[in-house]
Write a protein that holds these residues in place. Structure first.
Motif, short mmCIF file in Angstrom:
data_model
loop_
_atom_site.label_atom_id
_atom_site.label_comp_id
_atom_site.label_asym_id
_atom_site.label_seq_id
_atom_site.Cartn_x
_atom_site.Cartn_y
_atom_site.Cartn_z
N GLN A 230 0.84 -1.20 0.00
CA GLN A 230 0.00 0.00 0.00
C GLN A 230 0.87 1.25 0.00
O GLN A 230 0.62 2.20 -0.74
CB GLN A 230 -0.91 0.02 1.23
CG GLN A 230 -2.02 -0.97 1.18
CD GLN A 230 -2.89 -0.81 2.41
OE1 GLN A 230 -3.95 -0.23 2.34
NE2 GLN A 230 -2.44 -1.33 3.53
N MET B 68 1.19 4.14 -2.87
CA MET B 68 1.00 5.56 -2.57
C MET B 68 2.19 6.38 -3.06
O MET B 68 2.03 7.49 -3.58
CB MET B 68 0.82 5.77 -1.07
CG MET B 68 -0.43 5.15 -0.52
SD MET B 68 -0.46 5.29 1.29
CE MET B 68 -1.35 3.81 1.72
N ARG B 69 3.40 5.85 -2.88
CA ARG B 69 4.61 6.55 -3.32
C ARG B 69 4.63 6.71 -4.84
O ARG B 69 5.00 7.76 -5.35
CB ARG B 69 5.86 5.77 -2.89
CG ARG B 69 6.15 5.83 -1.42
CD ARG B 69 7.29 4.88 -1.06
NE ARG B 69 7.66 4.99 0.34
CZ ARG B 69 8.33 4.06 0.99
NH1 ARG B 69 8.71 2.94 0.37
NH2 ARG B 69 8.64 4.22 2.26
N PRO C 274 0.70 8.96 -6.22
CA PRO C 274 0.07 9.81 -5.21
C PRO C 274 -1.31 10.34 -5.61
O PRO C 274 -2.21 10.40 -4.78
CB PRO C 274 1.07 10.95 -5.02
CG PRO C 274 1.93 10.94 -6.24
CD PRO C 274 1.95 9.51 -6.72
N TYR D 42 -3.78 7.30 -5.71
CA TYR D 42 -4.07 6.85 -4.35
C TYR D 42 -5.21 7.65 -3.73
O TYR D 42 -6.10 7.10 -3.09
CB TYR D 42 -2.82 6.94 -3.46
CG TYR D 42 -3.17 6.76 -2.01
CD1 TYR D 42 -3.65 5.54 -1.54
CD2 TYR D 42 -3.09 7.82 -1.11
CE1 TYR D 42 -4.03 5.38 -0.21
CE2 TYR D 42 -3.45 7.66 0.21
CZ TYR D 42 -3.92 6.46 0.66
OH TYR D 42 -4.30 6.31 1.97
N HIS E 123 -1.28 4.73 5.38
CA HIS E 123 -1.61 6.10 4.94
C HIS E 123 -0.78 7.13 5.72
O HIS E 123 -0.24 8.06 5.13
CB HIS E 123 -3.11 6.36 5.16
CG HIS E 123 -3.52 7.76 4.85
ND1 HIS E 123 -3.77 8.19 3.57
CD2 HIS E 123 -3.69 8.84 5.65
CE1 HIS E 123 -4.09 9.48 3.60
NE2 HIS E 123 -4.06 9.89 4.85
N SER F 14 2.91 7.10 4.62
CA SER F 14 3.04 7.63 3.27
C SER F 14 2.83 9.14 3.24
O SER F 14 3.58 9.88 2.60
CB SER F 14 2.04 6.95 2.34
OG SER F 14 2.14 7.48 1.06
N THR F 15 1.81 9.60 3.93
CA THR F 15 1.49 11.03 3.94
C THR F 15 2.61 11.83 4.60
O THR F 15 3.05 12.86 4.06
CB THR F 15 0.15 11.27 4.68
OG1 THR F 15 -0.87 10.53 4.00
CG2 THR F 15 -0.21 12.74 4.70
N LYS G 119 5.67 11.91 2.30
CA LYS G 119 5.46 12.81 1.17
C LYS G 119 5.63 14.27 1.57
O LYS G 119 6.10 15.09 0.80
CB LYS G 119 4.06 12.56 0.59
CG LYS G 119 3.76 13.38 -0.65
CD LYS G 119 2.38 13.06 -1.16
CE LYS G 119 2.03 13.98 -2.31
NZ LYS G 119 0.64 13.82 -2.73
#
Length: 192
Positions: A88, A92-93, A96, A99, A150, A153-154, A157
């Motif tokens: 996951q 996401m990476r 983006p 996602y 999530h 990843s968030t 980012k």
């Protein structure tokens, strides 16, 4: 000679725009400009921006489903759960913009979108079967795993992990903690 315009080429260009600039930046004019055609020519392939957004959402869900399915193949238990969590994050990476479409579905009542969404949840539930959870307990765990993925990843980012300590190790430890917490809760029969 110019490449033939198809729904697939429109989808590919739209995916690039969404992943680079965000979903809000997607317009038919931008897609047409990238394809070096006039905007009205897009209507030969789709009914408008709403259909394009629908196609992107369905594509995003199918790509996510493929990523987590591939990650889980040949694994079971904790290894499979962690593999899905990492898959996951990797999705996401790499995607983006797409996602974002998997968490904010514009038409979740659509039969095709509902079907793929159900298939994604079914993958998680299948991996959780050896733990013999009640459905509600399994859903709680799936939400926890998704939220961890999530969150990492968030924050990544947005530049939230600037220390010289391997991020993958932090993610691995967080997944271990969630999974062991689940197992611990089961062993004392408190999972509801």
């Amino acid at each position: 000679m110019r490449e033939k315009i198809t729904k697939q080429t429109i989808l590919q260009v739209s995916t690039e725009i969404v992943n680079q600039q965000g979903f809000e930046a997607l317009t038919l004019a931008k897609v047409a400009k990238t394809l070096k055609i006039k905007t009205p020519s897009l209507y030969n392939h789709l009914s408008g921006l709403k259909e394009l957004k629908y196609m992107l959402t369905l594509n995003a869900l199918n790509q996510l489903k493929h990523a987590i399915t591939s990650a889980a193949i040949g694994k079971s238990g904790e290894r499979a759960l962690k593999a899905i969590g990492f898959a996951q994050i990797q999705f996401m990476r790499e995607n983006p913009g797409l996602y974002g479409l998997t968490i904010s579905i514009p038409d979740s009542c659509d039969p095709q979108i509902a079907q793929v969404s159900s298939e994604i949840i079914a993958i998680f539930l299948r991996v959780l079967e050896p733990y013999h959870l009640r459905e509600a307990s399994a859903i709680h765990f799936v939400r926890g795993l998704r939220a961890l993925s999530h969150g990492f990843s968030t924050l990544e980012k947005q530049g939230g992990f600037n220390m010289n300590i391997p991020l993958e190790k932090s993610i691995d430890l967080a997944f271990d903690t969630l999974i062991r917490g689940l197992i611990g809760a089961l062993s004392v029969n408190t999972m509801r």
